[in-house]
Design a protein around this motif. Structure first.
Motif, mmCIF file in Angstrom:
data_model
loop_
_atom_site.group_PDB
_atom_site.id
_atom_site.type_symbol
_atom_site.label_atom_id
_atom_site.label_comp_id
_atom_site.label_asym_id
_atom_site.label_seq_id
_atom_site.Cartn_x
_atom_site.Cartn_y
_atom_site.Cartn_z
ATOM 1 N N ASN A 30 -0.356 10.850 -13.574
ATOM 2 C CA ASN A 30 -1.468 11.624 -13.916
ATOM 3 C C ASN A 30 -1.368 12.346 -15.161
ATOM 4 O O ASN A 30 -1.937 13.494 -15.162
ATOM 5 C CB ASN A 30 -2.015 12.569 -12.602
ATOM 6 N N ASN B 68 -5.143 -1.375 -6.265
ATOM 7 C CA ASN B 68 -6.550 -1.925 -5.836
ATOM 8 C C ASN B 68 -7.553 -1.205 -6.159
ATOM 9 O O ASN B 68 -8.687 -1.725 -6.684
ATOM 10 C CB ASN B 68 -6.359 -2.075 -4.387
ATOM 11 N N ILE B 69 -7.520 0.187 -6.238
ATOM 12 C CA ILE B 69 -8.493 1.158 -6.623
ATOM 13 C C ILE B 69 -9.077 0.877 -7.853
ATOM 14 O O ILE B 69 -10.245 1.062 -8.160
ATOM 15 C CB ILE B 69 -8.298 2.558 -6.078
ATOM 16 N N VAL C 73 0.744 -1.197 -0.005
ATOM 17 C CA VAL C 73 0.165 -0.006 0.231
ATOM 18 C C VAL C 73 0.941 1.199 -0.037
ATOM 19 O O VAL C 73 0.680 2.183 -0.789
ATOM 20 C CB VAL C 73 -1.094 -0.017 1.119
ATOM 21 N N ASP C 74 1.854 1.266 0.863
ATOM 22 C CA ASP C 74 2.773 2.513 1.016
ATOM 23 C C ASP C 74 4.146 2.008 0.205
ATOM 24 O O ASP C 74 4.879 1.320 0.817
ATOM 25 C CB ASP C 74 2.907 2.873 2.536
ATOM 26 N N VAL D 50 -1.620 16.764 -6.459
ATOM 27 C CA VAL D 50 -1.211 15.596 -6.499
ATOM 28 C C VAL D 50 -0.676 14.775 -5.259
ATOM 29 O O VAL D 50 -1.108 13.724 -5.048
ATOM 30 C CB VAL D 50 0.008 15.509 -7.832
ATOM 31 N N ASP D 51 0.225 15.734 -4.693
ATOM 32 C CA ASP D 51 0.652 14.762 -3.223
ATOM 33 C C ASP D 51 -0.117 15.968 -2.155
ATOM 34 O O ASP D 51 -0.095 16.856 -1.875
ATOM 35 C CB ASP D 51 1.968 15.407 -2.922
ATOM 36 N N LYS E 289 -10.697 -2.279 -8.925
ATOM 37 C CA LYS E 289 -12.126 -2.180 -8.402
ATOM 38 C C LYS E 289 -13.142 -1.280 -9.054
ATOM 39 O O LYS E 289 -14.003 -1.399 -9.294
ATOM 40 C CB LYS E 289 -12.124 -2.189 -6.833
ATOM 41 N N PHE F 210 -1.826 0.694 -3.433
ATOM 42 C CA PHE F 210 -3.167 1.473 -3.082
ATOM 43 C C PHE F 210 -3.864 1.940 -4.407
ATOM 44 O O PHE F 210 -5.002 1.611 -4.786
ATOM 45 C CB PHE F 210 -2.710 2.491 -2.193
ATOM 46 N N LEU G 158 -11.855 7.335 -0.235
ATOM 47 C CA LEU G 158 -11.514 6.115 -1.098
ATOM 48 C C LEU G 158 -10.244 5.288 -0.616
ATOM 49 O O LEU G 158 -9.350 5.618 -0.453
ATOM 50 C CB LEU G 158 -11.159 6.638 -2.500
ATOM 51 N N SER G 159 -10.339 4.096 -0.558
ATOM 52 C CA SER G 159 -9.314 3.347 -0.122
ATOM 53 C C SER G 159 -9.119 1.706 -0.614
ATOM 54 O O SER G 159 -10.004 1.383 -1.575
ATOM 55 C CB SER G 159 -9.563 3.171 1.467
ATOM 56 N N ASN G 160 -8.224 1.022 -0.355
ATOM 57 C CA ASN G 160 -8.244 -0.404 -0.898
ATOM 58 C C ASN G 160 -8.946 -1.449 -0.122
ATOM 59 O O ASN G 160 -8.748 -2.501 -0.130
ATOM 60 C CB ASN G 160 -6.563 -0.725 -0.886
ATOM 61 N N GLY G 161 -9.977 -0.844 0.668
ATOM 62 C CA GLY G 161 -10.851 -1.924 1.442
ATOM 63 C C GLY G 161 -11.643 -1.194 2.348
ATOM 64 O O GLY G 161 -11.474 0.081 2.608
ATOM 65 N N PHE H 293 -3.892 12.530 -7.476
ATOM 66 C CA PHE H 293 -2.967 11.678 -8.327
ATOM 67 C C PHE H 293 -3.910 10.479 -8.504
ATOM 68 O O PHE H 293 -4.134 9.925 -9.797
ATOM 69 C CB PHE H 293 -1.872 11.330 -7.605
ATOM 70 N N VAL H 294 -4.424 9.841 -7.571
ATOM 71 C CA VAL H 294 -5.595 8.664 -7.637
ATOM 72 C C VAL H 294 -6.879 8.982 -8.405
ATOM 73 O O VAL H 294 -7.095 8.486 -9.354
ATOM 74 C CB VAL H 294 -5.976 8.360 -6.154
ATOM 75 N N THR I 153 -4.162 8.238 3.867
ATOM 76 C CA THR I 153 -6.082 7.928 4.200
ATOM 77 C C THR I 153 -6.034 7.630 5.745
ATOM 78 O O THR I 153 -7.090 8.021 6.064
ATOM 79 C CB THR I 153 -6.452 6.926 3.150
ATOM 80 N N GLY J 66 -5.897 1.171 4.078
ATOM 81 C CA GLY J 66 -5.642 2.671 3.418
ATOM 82 C C GLY J 66 -4.198 2.512 3.377
ATOM 83 O O GLY J 66 -3.510 1.803 3.781
ATOM 84 N N ASN J 67 -3.539 3.743 2.902
ATOM 85 C CA ASN J 67 -2.116 4.247 3.036
ATOM 86 C C ASN J 67 -1.958 5.051 4.365
ATOM 87 O O ASN J 67 -3.138 5.523 4.839
ATOM 88 C CB ASN J 67 -1.836 4.646 1.708
ATOM 89 N N GLU J 68 -0.928 5.484 4.559
ATOM 90 C CA GLU J 68 -0.628 6.075 5.675
ATOM 91 C C GLU J 68 -1.610 7.404 5.616
ATOM 92 O O GLU J 68 -2.139 7.913 7.007
ATOM 93 C CB GLU J 68 0.908 6.865 5.761
#
Lengths: 330, 330
Positions: free
Chosen positions: A179, A228-229, A145-146, B145-146, A232, A225, B177-180, B225-226, B190, B186-188
């Motif tokens: 992006n 996975n997003i 994830v990270d 983005v970051d 889905k 991360f 929004l997360s990976n579950g 970014f996501v 989220t 989540g990442n750090e």
């Protein structure tokens, strides 16, 4: 002859589709299957004529899909633990599981171990594209994830090896998911990974979300991360389109007739986007082979996951990865 | 009466669809349009009967789509710079641009300024779902983005305000929004944002990629970014499905007949997933209103982007955001 250990208790539908998928696979390919789980139950599901190519390994416990992956290491009697250890102990060449993917990932990484130089194994998934016969490989889709830049760079190298050795793409194109296409695009981590990857011949630069599906690139690199997003979200878009079409077809007899005439087209579409065709996601970077199947796998998906394990184990991918990783470090 | 400044030179197809879209909008809603660009050209595209509700503002320069966004601040004669400054100078209530989105974002943020307490404005985009009549809002889709956790938490609050005030959803559900779905996922960043958002009544926890399209949640929060990747991946999936269907329909006369009978269904589907229906993406968090349209906008998309600007500017969203942000800080 390869030996494939199969966690026969994992998956949402219990052992039936897993045993059935294994039988289908045995009909088409030559290998030895080790079914791990409740042996009495598994034996009752297995026709007599397969018994010379199937062995059973008792596992009295099953890891539930909703348990924390961290429990997996303590529960040494689970089918997934025992199946992974068959690879660790060199009894099997590969492990296939439709069960808890996080658990399979941690167990395979910690019990079987990583390849030399690999910092973190990654889960790769095969995606359909709009170009007939062309697939793309996205990694990581959930293991990490990270991530740091060096992890992403290694994923690129591992994905390239998979594309060459398993997907048989002579000169795979590897892109970094970002992006925007320009080198200036990306977050802090992808920008740093870009600088490392620049020296790789196969690297085509940044790619965007749509490039996963347009056949323009073979390997797409991202952290787990994002992977996975996007996996889905992509399934979500395809499901929504199907639902909208179905809702509206139902309202009109003309449209129903149209849908009947288009049946073959929808069948081709379904086949092209059906995960069951691709079987499972390889965990790349371990010192062996682990294929992580979808919990909802039907027998066809199980069969294809076993085929993936066979193709992976009979290839030179792991040696290739160690060599490429060593080159990347230079 | 609201005044909307329109960057008439931005966009991939030049001023024609932008002027046409403005005329369509003027036919349906009551507002004053300020068309910014090459006045001689713009005037030649405008029928006489609209001249009482359209004014023209000269801008001798156009920012090319491929230039760096950082150039935008120096190029004071561009149509986008001048259009944004009309809002800054309170001559217009909102600005609409189909041009360089990064430039619109930076200019609007720096020239118009941020709302009190807002750390970073975000670009929000409206997504179709499989549930008829239900839309979802995703932010950020590219401005940032970051991101840090505090930025994501603010995006949640701004998205909630938009859902309430513009989309008229009485009790919007906001997801991260997360990976579950589990809180542990989540990442750090989220995971940290989750802790802040827990105290918000509208927060439903982590959501996954597919939840964007299944109508289960109204506002989906992620970093730019996501957001950008998932937006493009989603478009990519929809495009691929369309391509695969078309390729296969062409091969069979029966399927062609079927497609003709299903024409209405495909039209509904197209309308439901067509970005032109939603018009543009609001930049939320600035002390005014900026709507960022798609470069490929046709006149319908331009019209809908103008309608978005009108709805935004005639709502109470900005005051709402300042209030909600203040509560979040407590």
């Amino acid at each position: 002859m390869l030996t494939i250990a199969i966690d026969a208790m994992g998956g949402d539908f219990g052992p039936a589709p897993i045993v059935e998928g294994t039988l289908h696979a045995l009909r088409e390919r030559d290998f030895k299957a080790l079914l791990v789980g409740d042996v009495t139950l598994l034996r009752s599901l297995t026709p007599h004529e397969y018994l010379d190519r199937i062995s059973f390994v008792e596992a009295s416990d099953v890891l539930d899909m909703h348990e924390a992956a961290t429990n997996a290491l303590k529960r040494k009697e689970t089918s997934i633990y025992k199946a992974v250890d068959l690879v660790k102990d060199k009894v099997a060449d590969a492990v296939v599981s439709m069960g808890h993917s996080g658990a399979t990932m941690s167990l395979a990484t910690l019990r079987i171990g990583r390849l030399k130089g690999v910092l973190r194994p990654a889960i790769a998934t095969i995606m359909p594209t709009a170009v007939p016969g062309r697939l793309s490989l996205v990694l990581d889709v959930g293991a990490n994830v990270d991530c740091k830049a060096e992890h992403l760079a290694q994923f690129a190298v591992m994905g390239e090896a998979y594309a060459k050795d398993i997907l048989k793409i002579a000169k795979p194109k590897v892109g970094l998911l970002s992006n925007g296409e320009e080198e200036s695009k990306g977050n802090e981590i992808t920008k740093e990974a870009f600088l490392t990857l620049k020296k790789c011949e196969s690297f085509v630069g940044n790619v965007e979300g749509n490039n996963i599906f347009d056949g323009s690139v073979d390997v797409i690199v991202c952290d787990g991360f994002v992977g996975n997003i996007l996996l889905k979200a992509s399934e979500g878009v395809a499901d929504s389109i199907t639902k909208i079409i179905k809702q509206n077809v139902r309202r009109s007899p003309l449209a129903i007739a149209g849908a009947v005439l288009m049946r073959k087209v929808f069948r081709v579409l379904k086949k092209q986007v059906d995960y069951a065709e691709y079987g499972g996601a390889p965990l790349i970077g371990i010192n062996g082979c682990a294929i992580i199947g979808h919990g909802k796998s039907n027998s066809k998906a199980v069969k294809n996951a076993i085929f993936q394990a066979i193709n992976f184990s009979s290839s030179n991918i792991n040696a290739d990865i160690e060599q490429k990783i060593a080159l990347l470090e230079q």
